[in-house]
Design an enzyme around this catalytic site. Structure first.
Site, short mmCIF file in Angstrom:
data_model
loop_
_atom_site.label_atom_id
_atom_site.label_comp_id
_atom_site.label_asym_id
_atom_site.label_seq_id
_atom_site.Cartn_x
_atom_site.Cartn_y
_atom_site.Cartn_z
CG ASP A 109 -3.35 8.17 8.45
OD1 ASP A 109 -3.34 7.15 8.47
OD2 ASP A 109 -3.61 9.10 7.32
CD GLU B 230 -2.86 -1.07 2.65
OE1 GLU B 230 -2.58 -0.34 3.54
OE2 GLU B 230 -4.03 -1.68 2.49
#
EC number: 4.2.1.20
Length: 267
Positions: free
Chosen positions: A60, A49
């Site tokens: 995040d 990824e």
């Protein structure tokens, strides 16, 4: 079959689960990312990824936020990431997923981006802030270009949400192992295996588990229940400490250990 489907099928034939590795494209620069992807594959990553850096990465934690900041500071753009994937495709057939937020794709244009990504050799998109009920336009574009579109499930997803994601997703389903943001954690949730087994039973696509997995032991534990394991923040931390050849060496050693953990959990 797509590269992702092929990879999961070949792993299943060998009785193995997938190790999926995440790094931010452009951290610290795209030339390094190119070398890193090749090293990740060499060390045992089954899929890669590539995070698309964004100025407001709401899902995040601090490790990947800082990584995104470093990538943006080096001038990383979406077109430049696609050029990177094109270069990688001359050297590797490892499945590549672009993972990020919808804003840069919207600014680029969904149809044009899906076409350009497919032409570059991207295999799938995972758009963190685009749920399936809002993804019709992008899904139409990815379907027409042969790209997989990957959706998220979480510990709070009910059976109707699981069914919707199962209908609309392709490639694999990404199960977020914890509520909250990305980041390494000291232990796997006690009920994770039972929940993953339950969700996996309702899916035909492979189910991979990410968020918070940071050690080979945790990777092996998760691999016992899931079809694949995603490790991100624990890898991205290496970019804070190392550079150049030492970065590649350290990443390679860690990914090799993670792969051994996944293999142990696959048995």
């Amino acid at each position: 079959m797509s590269r992702i489907s092929d990879r999961f099928a070949s792993l299943k034939e060998r009785g193995e689960k997938a190790l999926v590795t995440f790094v931010t494209a452009g951290d610290p620069d795209l030339a390094t990312t190119e070398k890193v992807v090749l090293e990740l594959e060499r060390a045992g990553a089954d899929l890669v990824e590539l995070g698309v850096p964004f100025s407001d990465p709401m899902a995040d934690g601090p490790t990947i936020q800082l990584s995104s900041d470093r990538a943006l500071a080096s001038g990383t753009t979406l077109p430049a990431i696609l050029e990177l994937v094109s270069r990688l495709r001359e050297k590797t057939q490892v499945p590549i997923v672009l993972m990020g937020y919808f804003n840069p794709i919207f600014a680029y244009g969904s149809e044009r981006f899906a076409f350009d990504a497919a032409q570059a050799g991207v295999d799938a998109l995972l758009v963190v802030d685009l749920p399936p009920e809002e993804a019709a336009e992008l899904k139409g574009a990815t379907d027409s270009c042969g790209l997989d579109l990957i959706f998220l499930l979480t510990p709070t997803s009910d059976s109707s949400r699981v069914a919707m994601v199962a209908r609309q997703g392709s490639g694999f389903i990404y199960y977020v192992s914890v509520t909250g943001v990305t980041g390494a954690r000291s232990a796997v949730a006690d009920d994770l295996a039972a929940r993953v087994t339950e969700v996996r039973g309702a899916l035909e696509l492979p189910l991979v588990v990410g968020f918070g997995i940071s050690t080979p032991e945790q990777a092996g534990e998760v691999a016992q229940a899931a079809d694949g394991v995603v490790v991100g923040s624990a890898l991205v931390k290496y970019f804070e400490k190392y550079q150049g050849a030492e970065l590649l060496e350290q990443l390679g050693g860690f990914v090799s250990a993670l792969k051994q953990g996944v293999l142990k959990g696959s048995r």
